[in-house]
Scaffold this motif. Structure first.
Motif, PDB file in Angstrom:
ATOM      1  N   CYS A 134      24.994  91.345  34.641  1.00 18.89           N
ATOM      2  CA  CYS A 134      25.311  90.758  35.939  1.00 18.89           C
ATOM      3  C   CYS A 134      25.472  91.833  37.001  1.00 18.89           C
ATOM      4  CB  CYS A 134      26.554  89.876  35.860  1.00 18.89           C
ATOM      5  SG  CYS A 134      26.228  88.249  35.202  1.00 18.89           S
ATOM      6  N   GLY A 135      24.545  92.781  36.989  1.00 19.24           N
ATOM      7  CA  GLY A 135      24.560  93.838  37.990  1.00 19.24           C
ATOM      8  C   GLY A 135      25.765  94.747  37.872  1.00 19.24           C
ATOM      9  N   GLY A 136      26.406  94.757  36.710  1.00 18.55           N
ATOM     10  CA  GLY A 136      27.558  95.606  36.498  1.00 18.55           C
ATOM     11  C   GLY A 136      28.838  94.977  37.005  1.00 18.55           C
ATOM     12  N   ALA A 137      28.763  93.772  37.559  1.00 18.28           N
ATOM     13  CA  ALA A 137      29.941  93.137  38.127  1.00 18.28           C
ATOM     14  C   ALA A 137      30.866  92.583  37.065  1.00 18.28           C
ATOM     15  CB  ALA A 137      29.521  92.004  39.065  1.00 18.28           C
TER      16      ALA A 137
ATOM     17  N   TRP B  92      13.512  82.724  31.956  1.00 16.58           N
ATOM     18  CA  TRP B  92      14.763  83.072  32.634  1.00 16.58           C
ATOM     19  C   TRP B  92      15.660  83.777  31.618  1.00 16.58           C
ATOM     20  CZ3 TRP B  92      19.058  78.935  33.073  1.00 16.58           C
ATOM     21  CH2 TRP B  92      20.163  79.435  33.779  1.00 16.58           C
ATOM     22  N   PHE B  93      15.967  85.037  31.842  1.00 15.82           N
ATOM     23  CA  PHE B  93      16.787  85.840  30.943  1.00 15.82           C
ATOM     24  C   PHE B  93      18.243  85.766  31.401  1.00 15.82           C
ATOM     25  CE2 PHE B  93      12.502  87.354  30.827  1.00 15.82           C
ATOM     26  CZ  PHE B  93      12.267  87.631  29.490  1.00 15.82           C
ATOM     27  N   TRP B  94      19.117  85.246  30.528  1.00 14.32           N
ATOM     28  CA  TRP B  94      20.502  85.020  30.912  1.00 14.32           C
ATOM     29  C   TRP B  94      21.450  85.301  29.747  1.00 14.32           C
ATOM     30  CZ3 TRP B  94      22.937  81.296  27.998  1.00 14.32           C
ATOM     31  CH2 TRP B  94      22.142  80.310  27.383  1.00 14.32           C
ATOM     32  N   ALA B  95      22.737  85.388  30.070  1.00 16.23           N
ATOM     33  CA  ALA B  95      23.811  85.476  29.083  1.00 16.23           C
ATOM     34  C   ALA B  95      24.876  84.465  29.491  1.00 16.23           C
ATOM     35  CB  ALA B  95      24.397  86.879  29.035  1.00 16.23           C
ATOM     36  N   PRO B  96      25.518  83.800  28.533  1.00 17.08           N
ATOM     37  CA  PRO B  96      26.436  82.713  28.879  1.00 17.08           C
ATOM     38  C   PRO B  96      27.673  83.125  29.664  1.00 17.08           C
ATOM     39  CG  PRO B  96      26.410  83.082  26.504  1.00 17.08           C
ATOM     40  CD  PRO B  96      25.339  83.934  27.091  1.00 17.08           C
ATOM     41  N   TRP B  97      28.109  84.363  29.537  1.00 16.72           N
ATOM     42  CA  TRP B  97      29.299  84.807  30.243  1.00 16.72           C
ATOM     43  C   TRP B  97      28.981  85.376  31.628  1.00 16.72           C
ATOM     44  CZ3 TRP B  97      28.080  89.768  31.054  1.00 16.72           C
ATOM     45  CH2 TRP B  97      27.226  90.383  30.107  1.00 16.72           C
ATOM     46  N   CYS B  98      27.708  85.444  31.994  1.00 16.89           N
ATOM     47  CA  CYS B  98      27.278  86.026  33.269  1.00 16.89           C
ATOM     48  C   CYS B  98      27.472  85.018  34.399  1.00 16.89           C
ATOM     49  CB  CYS B  98      25.804  86.435  33.144  1.00 16.89           C
ATOM     50  SG  CYS B  98      25.019  86.873  34.705  1.00 16.89           S
ATOM     51  N   THR B  99      28.320  85.360  35.375  1.00 18.73           N
ATOM     52  CA  THR B  99      28.599  84.427  36.476  1.00 18.73           C
ATOM     53  C   THR B  99      27.376  84.187  37.358  1.00 18.73           C
ATOM     54  OG1 THR B  99      29.509  86.265  37.765  1.00 18.73           O
ATOM     55  CG2 THR B  99      31.073  84.909  36.533  1.00 18.73           C
ATOM     56  N   GLN B 100      26.535  85.203  37.527  1.00 21.13           N
ATOM     57  CA  GLN B 100      25.319  85.005  38.313  1.00 21.13           C
ATOM     58  C   GLN B 100      24.374  84.031  37.599  1.00 21.13           C
ATOM     59  OE1 GLN B 100      23.618  88.810  39.274  1.00 21.13           O
ATOM     60  NE2 GLN B 100      25.334  89.401  40.556  1.00 21.13           N
ATOM     61  N   CYS B 101      24.310  84.124  36.277  1.00 24.62           N
ATOM     62  CA  CYS B 101      23.472  83.203  35.503  1.00 24.62           C
ATOM     63  C   CYS B 101      24.007  81.774  35.620  1.00 24.62           C
ATOM     64  CB  CYS B 101      23.422  83.627  34.035  1.00 24.62           C
ATOM     65  SG  CYS B 101      22.832  85.319  33.771  1.00 24.62           S
ATOM     66  N   GLN B 102      25.329  81.639  35.586  1.00 22.59           N
ATOM     67  CA  GLN B 102      25.938  80.314  35.752  1.00 22.59           C
ATOM     68  C   GLN B 102      25.577  79.731  37.114  1.00 22.59           C
ATOM     69  OE1 GLN B 102      30.077  81.193  35.012  1.00 22.59           O
ATOM     70  NE2 GLN B 102      29.681  81.711  32.874  1.00 22.59           N
TER      71      GLN B 102
ATOM     72  N   PRO C 201      20.933  88.412  35.506  1.00 21.28           N
ATOM     73  CA  PRO C 201      19.737  87.607  35.268  1.00 21.28           C
ATOM     74  C   PRO C 201      18.458  88.368  35.602  1.00 21.28           C
ATOM     75  CG  PRO C 201      20.769  86.942  37.331  1.00 21.28           C
ATOM     76  CD  PRO C 201      21.662  87.990  36.718  1.00 21.28           C
ATOM     77  N   ALA C 202      17.404  87.957  34.924  1.00 16.63           N
ATOM     78  CA  ALA C 202      16.064  88.465  35.204  1.00 16.63           C
ATOM     79  C   ALA C 202      15.090  87.326  34.946  1.00 16.63           C
ATOM     80  CB  ALA C 202      15.739  89.671  34.327  1.00 16.63           C
ATOM     81  N   HIS C 203      13.887  87.447  35.488  1.00 20.06           N
ATOM     82  CA  HIS C 203      12.941  86.338  35.446  1.00 20.06           C
ATOM     83  C   HIS C 203      11.535  86.868  35.250  1.00 20.06           C
ATOM     84  CE1 HIS C 203      16.303  86.023  38.257  1.00 20.06           C
ATOM     85  NE2 HIS C 203      16.501  84.841  37.713  1.00 20.06           N
ATOM     86  N   ALA C 204      10.778  86.242  34.375  1.00 20.51           N
ATOM     87  CA  ALA C 204       9.371  86.596  34.185  1.00 20.51           C
ATOM     88  C   ALA C 204       8.541  85.417  34.687  1.00 20.51           C
ATOM     89  CB  ALA C 204       9.072  86.871  32.712  1.00 20.51           C
ATOM     90  N   PHE C 205       7.744  85.653  35.708  1.00 24.77           N
ATOM     91  CA  PHE C 205       6.834  84.640  36.238  1.00 24.77           C
ATOM     92  C   PHE C 205       5.455  84.973  35.675  1.00 24.77           C
ATOM     93  CE2 PHE C 205      10.394  84.726  39.094  1.00 24.77           C
ATOM     94  CZ  PHE C 205      10.606  83.381  39.376  1.00 24.77           C
TER      95      PHE C 205
END
Length: 196
Positions: free
Chosen positions: A25-28, A90-100, A163-167
């Motif tokens: 989450c960008g180090g946040a 969509w690359f995410w982790a469940p605890w990541c607030t940006q992903c939420q 988060p990261a994204h592959a289009f």
């Protein structure tokens, strides 16, 4: 105190786990204790690891899409079936607030573009139960979410933080977009993808 030396084969995975934990989450937000030690199974006895090779439905798919993985629902996902289609990973982790924050946008985008774009989430850095909870709470259960417990899919796509994204366009060209995407940015990227 003496430092432990990892075998050469274990070093890339260990480095990836450390990078992901430090840059989430960008180090946040730091990874929760034990997050990189995600379990090796998903659902009802399904292997969570990624299988790379020729045991795919479409062996003519681009190399990047020749893999299978388990989903959070315990099903097998064959990425080679994305070949020839526009797709968003969509690359995410469940605890990541940006992903939420992004979950609502991805649910809406998938509903709006289900006929022309394939969507899949790639979850990492957490136990499978946490991934399942994220999918349910985020309302993103309409598309599959791959369990990337060992980080091999993130590494395959060059992702080191969420988060990261592959289009991926229908010709197999991939654009990786790192960082938070708002609803408008996501729609713009999907429009670009479909227009190619």
């Amino acid at each position: 105190m003496r430092a432990a030396i990892l075998p050469a084969a274990a070093r890339p995975a260990a480095v990836l786990a450390v990078l992901l934990a430090l840059s989430g989450c960008g180090g946040a937000e730091p990874a929760p204790a034990g997050a990189p030690e995600a379990p090796a199974s998903a659902g009802a006895g399904t292997e969570a690891g990624t299988e790379v090779g020729t045991d795919v439905a479409n062996p003519d798919a681009p190399e990047l899409l020749r893999f299978t993985a388990a989903t959070t629902a315990g099903e097998r996902f064959d990425a080679s079936e994305l070949a020839g289609r526009d797709a968003v990973l969509w690359f995410w982790a469940p605890w990541c607030t940006q992903c939420q924050f992004e979950a609502e946008h991805f649910a809406a985008a998938q509903a709006a573009h289900a006929d022309d774009v394939a969507f899949a989430g790639v979850a990492g850095l957490a136990p499978v139960a946490d991934m399942e909870g994220f999918v349910e709470q985020g309302g993103v259960g309409a598309f599959p979410h791959l369990v990337d417990a060992d980080g091999s899919l993130w590494q395959r796509f060059g992702v080191t933080a969420q988060p990261a994204h592959a289009f991926i366009d229908d010709s197999g060209e991939v654009e990786i977009v790192r960082g938070l995407l708002g609803a408008k940015q996501l729609e713009e990227k999907i429009a670009e993808l479909v227009a190619k």
